[in-house]
Design a protein around this motif. Structure first.
Motif, PDB file in Angstrom:
ATOM      1  N   GLY A 250       9.821   4.744 -10.487  1.00 49.47           N
ATOM      2  CA  GLY A 250       8.519   5.109 -10.030  1.00 49.47           C
ATOM      3  C   GLY A 250       8.833   5.385  -8.460  1.00 49.47           C
ATOM      4  N   TRP A 251       7.918   6.144  -8.044  1.00 43.74           N
ATOM      5  CA  TRP A 251       7.689   6.774  -6.663  1.00 43.74           C
ATOM      6  C   TRP A 251       8.225   5.664  -5.591  1.00 43.74           C
ATOM      7  CZ3 TRP A 251       3.911   8.375  -2.668  1.00 43.74           C
ATOM      8  CH2 TRP A 251       2.638   7.578  -2.616  1.00 43.74           C
ATOM      9  N   MET A 252       7.725   4.480  -5.680  1.00 44.45           N
ATOM     10  CA  MET A 252       8.152   3.305  -4.745  1.00 44.45           C
ATOM     11  C   MET A 252       9.731   2.957  -4.574  1.00 44.45           C
ATOM     12  SD  MET A 252       5.680   2.945  -2.695  1.00 44.45           S
ATOM     13  CE  MET A 252       3.884   3.620  -2.721  1.00 44.45           C
ATOM     14  N   GLY A 253      10.247   3.485  -5.714  1.00 42.54           N
ATOM     15  CA  GLY A 253      11.632   3.058  -5.708  1.00 42.54           C
ATOM     16  C   GLY A 253      12.331   4.344  -5.372  1.00 42.54           C
ATOM     17  N   HIS A 254      11.799   5.274  -5.060  1.00 39.08           N
ATOM     18  CA  HIS A 254      12.608   6.670  -4.515  1.00 39.08           C
ATOM     19  C   HIS A 254      13.266   6.346  -3.177  1.00 39.08           C
ATOM     20  CE1 HIS A 254      12.930  10.810  -3.502  1.00 39.08           C
ATOM     21  NE2 HIS A 254      12.779  11.143  -4.728  1.00 39.08           N
ATOM     22  N   ARG A 255      14.193   7.130  -2.850  1.00 34.54           N
ATOM     23  CA  ARG A 255      14.860   7.004  -1.543  1.00 34.54           C
ATOM     24  C   ARG A 255      13.850   7.394  -0.311  1.00 34.54           C
ATOM     25  NH1 ARG A 255      20.997   8.284  -1.016  1.00 34.54           N
ATOM     26  NH2 ARG A 255      20.825   6.652  -2.679  1.00 34.54           N
ATOM     27  N   ASN A 256      13.016   8.326  -0.717  1.00 31.93           N
ATOM     28  CA  ASN A 256      12.201   8.916   0.288  1.00 31.93           C
ATOM     29  C   ASN A 256      10.893   9.233  -0.525  1.00 31.93           C
ATOM     30  OD1 ASN A 256      10.449   9.871   2.388  1.00 31.93           O
ATOM     31  ND2 ASN A 256      12.148  10.628   3.542  1.00 31.93           N
ATOM     32  N   GLY A 257      10.088   8.528  -1.010  1.00 27.66           N
ATOM     33  CA  GLY A 257       8.908   8.906  -1.825  1.00 27.66           C
ATOM     34  C   GLY A 257       7.763   9.869  -1.309  1.00 27.66           C
ATOM     35  N   PHE A 258       7.880   9.891   0.231  1.00 26.57           N
ATOM     36  CA  PHE A 258       6.904  10.711   0.739  1.00 26.57           C
ATOM     37  C   PHE A 258       7.506  11.976   0.884  1.00 26.57           C
ATOM     38  CE2 PHE A 258       4.764   6.777   1.081  1.00 26.57           C
ATOM     39  CZ  PHE A 258       3.431   7.294   0.975  1.00 26.57           C
ATOM     40  N   GLU A 259       8.649  12.310   0.602  1.00 25.46           N
ATOM     41  CA  GLU A 259       9.073  13.777   0.186  1.00 25.46           C
ATOM     42  C   GLU A 259       8.332  14.347  -0.910  1.00 25.46           C
ATOM     43  OE1 GLU A 259      13.368  13.786   0.369  1.00 25.46           O
ATOM     44  OE2 GLU A 259      13.426  13.560   2.583  1.00 25.46           O
ATOM     45  N   PHE A 260       8.132  13.708  -1.672  1.00 22.89           N
ATOM     46  CA  PHE A 260       7.271  14.073  -3.035  1.00 22.89           C
ATOM     47  C   PHE A 260       8.105  15.195  -3.722  1.00 22.89           C
ATOM     48  CE2 PHE A 260       3.886  12.930   0.003  1.00 22.89           C
ATOM     49  CZ  PHE A 260       3.418  12.062  -0.988  1.00 22.89           C
ATOM     50  N   VAL A 268      17.824   2.821  -1.794  1.00 25.22           N
ATOM     51  CA  VAL A 268      19.474   1.962  -1.587  1.00 25.22           C
ATOM     52  C   VAL A 268      18.933   0.449  -1.724  1.00 25.22           C
ATOM     53  CG1 VAL A 268      21.018   1.233   0.117  1.00 25.22           C
ATOM     54  CG2 VAL A 268      20.270   3.642  -0.160  1.00 25.22           C
ATOM     55  N   GLY A 269      19.618  -0.379  -2.319  1.00 21.06           N
ATOM     56  CA  GLY A 269      19.563  -1.766  -2.344  1.00 21.06           C
ATOM     57  C   GLY A 269      18.480  -2.148  -3.545  1.00 21.06           C
ATOM     58  N   VAL A 270      18.120  -3.436  -3.267  1.00 21.59           N
ATOM     59  CA  VAL A 270      17.165  -4.052  -4.229  1.00 21.59           C
ATOM     60  C   VAL A 270      15.491  -3.359  -3.962  1.00 21.59           C
ATOM     61  CG1 VAL A 270      15.946  -5.605  -2.671  1.00 21.59           C
ATOM     62  CG2 VAL A 270      16.174  -6.105  -5.146  1.00 21.59           C
ATOM     63  N   SER A 271      15.356  -2.275  -3.161  1.00 26.80           N
ATOM     64  CA  SER A 271      14.134  -1.694  -3.002  1.00 26.80           C
ATOM     65  C   SER A 271      14.061  -0.640  -4.119  1.00 26.80           C
ATOM     66  CB  SER A 271      14.143  -1.082  -1.648  1.00 26.80           C
ATOM     67  OG  SER A 271      13.941  -2.050  -0.775  1.00 26.80           O
ATOM     68  N   GLN A 272      15.104  -0.302  -4.739  1.00 26.17           N
ATOM     69  CA  GLN A 272      14.988   0.947  -5.930  1.00 26.17           C
ATOM     70  C   GLN A 272      14.310  -0.011  -7.138  1.00 26.17           C
ATOM     71  OE1 GLN A 272      17.744   1.997  -9.189  1.00 26.17           O
ATOM     72  NE2 GLN A 272      19.363   1.317  -7.531  1.00 26.17           N
ATOM     73  N   TYR A 273      14.229  -1.340  -6.991  1.00 22.94           N
ATOM     74  CA  TYR A 273      13.478  -1.797  -8.121  1.00 22.94           C
ATOM     75  C   TYR A 273      12.014  -1.810  -7.991  1.00 22.94           C
ATOM     76  CZ  TYR A 273      17.945  -2.965 -10.299  1.00 22.94           C
ATOM     77  OH  TYR A 273      18.987  -2.730 -10.954  1.00 22.94           O
ATOM     78  N   LEU A 274      11.293  -1.358  -7.014  1.00 22.18           N
ATOM     79  CA  LEU A 274      10.001  -1.170  -6.924  1.00 22.18           C
ATOM     80  C   LEU A 274       9.778  -0.068  -7.781  1.00 22.18           C
ATOM     81  CD1 LEU A 274       9.597  -1.317  -3.173  1.00 22.18           C
ATOM     82  CD2 LEU A 274       9.251  -3.152  -4.602  1.00 22.18           C
ATOM     83  N   GLY A 275       8.422  -0.040  -8.334  1.00 19.53           N
ATOM     84  CA  GLY A 275       7.858   1.210  -8.969  1.00 19.53           C
ATOM     85  C   GLY A 275       6.875   1.741  -8.654  1.00 19.53           C
ATOM     86  N   GLY A 276       5.433   1.347  -8.868  1.00 21.60           N
ATOM     87  CA  GLY A 276       4.197   2.045  -8.407  1.00 21.60           C
ATOM     88  C   GLY A 276       3.817   1.508  -7.210  1.00 21.60           C
ATOM     89  N   THR A 277       2.405   2.081  -6.798  1.00 19.31           N
ATOM     90  CA  THR A 277       1.937   1.721  -5.419  1.00 19.31           C
ATOM     91  C   THR A 277       1.824   0.018  -5.711  1.00 19.31           C
ATOM     92  OG1 THR A 277       0.828   3.758  -5.341  1.00 19.31           O
ATOM     93  CG2 THR A 277       0.056   2.118  -4.082  1.00 19.31           C
ATOM     94  N   PRO A 278       2.200  -0.622  -4.573  1.00 28.38           N
ATOM     95  CA  PRO A 278       1.791  -1.870  -4.642  1.00 28.38           C
ATOM     96  C   PRO A 278       0.251  -2.468  -4.584  1.00 28.38           C
ATOM     97  CG  PRO A 278       2.542  -1.355  -2.633  1.00 28.38           C
ATOM     98  CD  PRO A 278       2.816  -0.295  -3.402  1.00 28.38           C
ATOM     99  N   GLY A 279      -0.116  -3.598  -5.136  1.00 23.64           N
ATOM    100  CA  GLY A 279      -1.651  -4.074  -5.212  1.00 23.64           C
ATOM    101  C   GLY A 279      -1.511  -4.810  -3.805  1.00 23.64           C
ATOM    102  N   VAL A 280      -2.458  -4.240  -2.877  1.00 19.44           N
ATOM    103  CA  VAL A 280      -2.456  -4.754  -1.592  1.00 19.44           C
ATOM    104  C   VAL A 280      -3.020  -6.373  -1.456  1.00 19.44           C
ATOM    105  CG1 VAL A 280      -3.268  -4.464   0.724  1.00 19.44           C
ATOM    106  CG2 VAL A 280      -2.017  -2.814  -0.366  1.00 19.44           C
ATOM    107  N   LEU A 281      -4.341  -6.170  -2.171  1.00 17.55           N
ATOM    108  CA  LEU A 281      -4.940  -7.645  -2.152  1.00 17.55           C
ATOM    109  C   LEU A 281      -4.169  -8.705  -2.907  1.00 17.55           C
ATOM    110  CD1 LEU A 281      -8.525  -6.181  -3.183  1.00 17.55           C
ATOM    111  CD2 LEU A 281      -7.424  -6.619  -0.889  1.00 17.55           C
ATOM    112  N   GLY A 282      -3.479  -8.375  -3.694  1.00 19.60           N
ATOM    113  CA  GLY A 282      -2.684  -9.307  -4.379  1.00 19.60           C
ATOM    114  C   GLY A 282      -1.633  -9.848  -3.582  1.00 19.60           C
ATOM    115  N   MET A 283      -0.851  -8.947  -2.842  1.00 19.94           N
ATOM    116  CA  MET A 283       0.297  -9.173  -1.870  1.00 19.94           C
ATOM    117  C   MET A 283      -0.276  -9.918  -0.595  1.00 19.94           C
ATOM    118  SD  MET A 283       3.339  -7.543  -2.849  1.00 19.94           S
ATOM    119  CE  MET A 283       3.785  -6.663  -4.085  1.00 19.94           C
TER     120      MET A 283
END
Length: 411
Positions: A250-260, A268-283
């Motif tokens: 998913g785009w949140m695991g991209h090295r630079n998602g906002f390059e689109f 790089v690192g464990v951050s590549q295991y992110l996927g979609g947009t995080p749910g802010v209220l739950g976080m």
């Protein structure tokens, strides 16, 4: 143990002041924190701030102004010391199920030539289901789920096993595995280990780094008190990071998602295991709930947990009216989580009768009443109340009322 003795234990409890940090309904003895933690007062305040000020006033600017975009890493780093992980190895995201899928796929990729996911036959179903899903997707030539009993795990570790997936504390019985010994056994066999911490994180010390664990998952809504459906977390030891690419790109695991960019480049690192947009209220809710652990020693949490469960088991064993119950939870402290599971043929009806009397427990098929003890807010007085009401329910056969046979969708 007398009521006076239990009152003395509550008076001497160093964690007792934390109870005031939770909203607990009057007249209720809540012993289901192993399924859904109680509401911390800090969570309500944090959500009001997030909704009214951040979302309500600052709108989309909050992704930068209030660092919404960093929450998966920020909250993950708050969890890390509570499970014995050094920085840079843990992110908060998705659900346990989704995170299991990512890590199981990673484990298979890290062990080419091996295809077996080994698990316990009575592991939590979603763990087994996700392995079955991978098996169906990849075919048995590339992925096969193998299950064994708790006593048969070591024998089942052979040269085909890529990863052993286990839950540290069994959700039905409350039995605790020896993480260090089993991790070492898997490594000796050339396999990786993936631990599910759903019933241990927040209730006891967990030593992921010290035990040389490869991977782990856990949830935010049980002993971390992050609220219903709170985001989960994922741990990947640094030595395995950047070696393979996780499957849910998913785009949140991209090295630079906002390059689109139309082409995926893993972060790089464990951050590549992110996927979609995080749910802010739950976080935000989970972040606020975790703040309660900042001044708490996990060893003190564990000591109280063991004392609560030991006292409950001893009181149940003393009562002649409760002799029909079989205690499934180990007596040995080293083998016990933070719950006590009692088996009885009428477990569902008994659980409903207890709930009707203000003792909030839960039922697990086919015949288990679970009493979960959350050390941050449960008291020894709760032990006394629960046993007293359980005695009355059994002696009066109150559970035989037909209304307690009616099952809702969630049990």
């Amino acid at each position: 143990m007398s009521t006076n003795s239990l009152e003395a234990l509550d008076s001497a409890d160093a964690l007792a002041p934390l109870r005031a940090q939770f909203d607990l309904p009057a007249g209720v003895t809540y012993l289901d924190g192993n399924s859904l933690g109680a509401l911390p007062r800090a969570v309500r305040e944090a959500l009001n701030q997030t909704v009214d000020t951040e979302w309500g006033s600052d709108l989309i600017a909050s992704w930068n102004k209030h660092r919404w975009i960093d929450l998966p890493v920020t909250v993950g780093e708050a969890i890390a010391p509570l499970v014995g992980a050094a920085p840079g190895q843990l992110v908060c995201c998705d659900s346990i199920s989704v995170n299991l899928f990512k890590l199981l796929a990673t484990a298979l990729a890290l062990r080419p030539g091996r295809r077996v996911i080994l698990s316990q036959g009575d592991n939590f179903p979603t763990d087994l289901y996700m392995a079955q899903g991978l098996e169906s997707l990849l075919g048995q030539q590339r992925c096969e789920l193998r299950t064994a009993s708790s006593d048969g795990l070591l024998e089942a570790l052979d040269s085909d096993v890529a990863v052993m997936m286990l839950t540290e504390v069994n959700f039905r019985t409350g039995e605790k595995h020896d993480m260090r010994a089993l991790t070492q056994a898997a490594h000796d066999a050339g396999a990786l280990v993936l631990w599910d911490l759903a019933h241990s994180a927040g209730a006891m010390p967990v030593a992921l780094d010290a035990c040389n664990v490869d991977m782990a998952v856990g949830c935010g809504y049980k002993f971390f008190n992050g609220g219903p459906g709170a985001p989960a977390f994922l741990y990947l030891a640094k030595r395995h990071q950047n070696a393979v690419q996780q499957p849910l790109t998913g785009w949140m695991g991209h090295r630079n998602g906002f390059e689109f960019s139309p082409q995926y480049t893993p972060g790089v690192g464990v951050s590549q295991y992110l996927g979609g947009t995080p749910g802010v209220l739950g976080m935000r809710a989970l972040q606020a709930a975790l703040s309660l652990f900042e001044s708490v020693s996990m060893s003190a949490v564990r000591d109280k947990s063991l004392a609560l469960t030991e006292t409950f088991m001893a009181r149940v064993a003393e009562q002649p009216s409760l002799v029909a119950f079989k205690c499934l939870t180990p007596v040995s402290p080293e083998q016990r989580g933070s719950q006590v599971s009692l088996a009885h043929p009428e477990a569902f009806a008994i659980s409903q009768a207890l709930i009707d009397r203000g003792i909030i427990v839960d039922f697990r098929a086919p015949d288990i009443v679970r009493f979960g003890f959350a050390p941050l807010y449960n008291r020894f007085a709760d032990v006394a109340k629960a046993v007293s009401v359980l005695e009355d329910v059994m002696e009066s056969r109150h559970y035989e009322d037909p209304k307690y046979q009616v099952r809702a969708k969630v049990t």
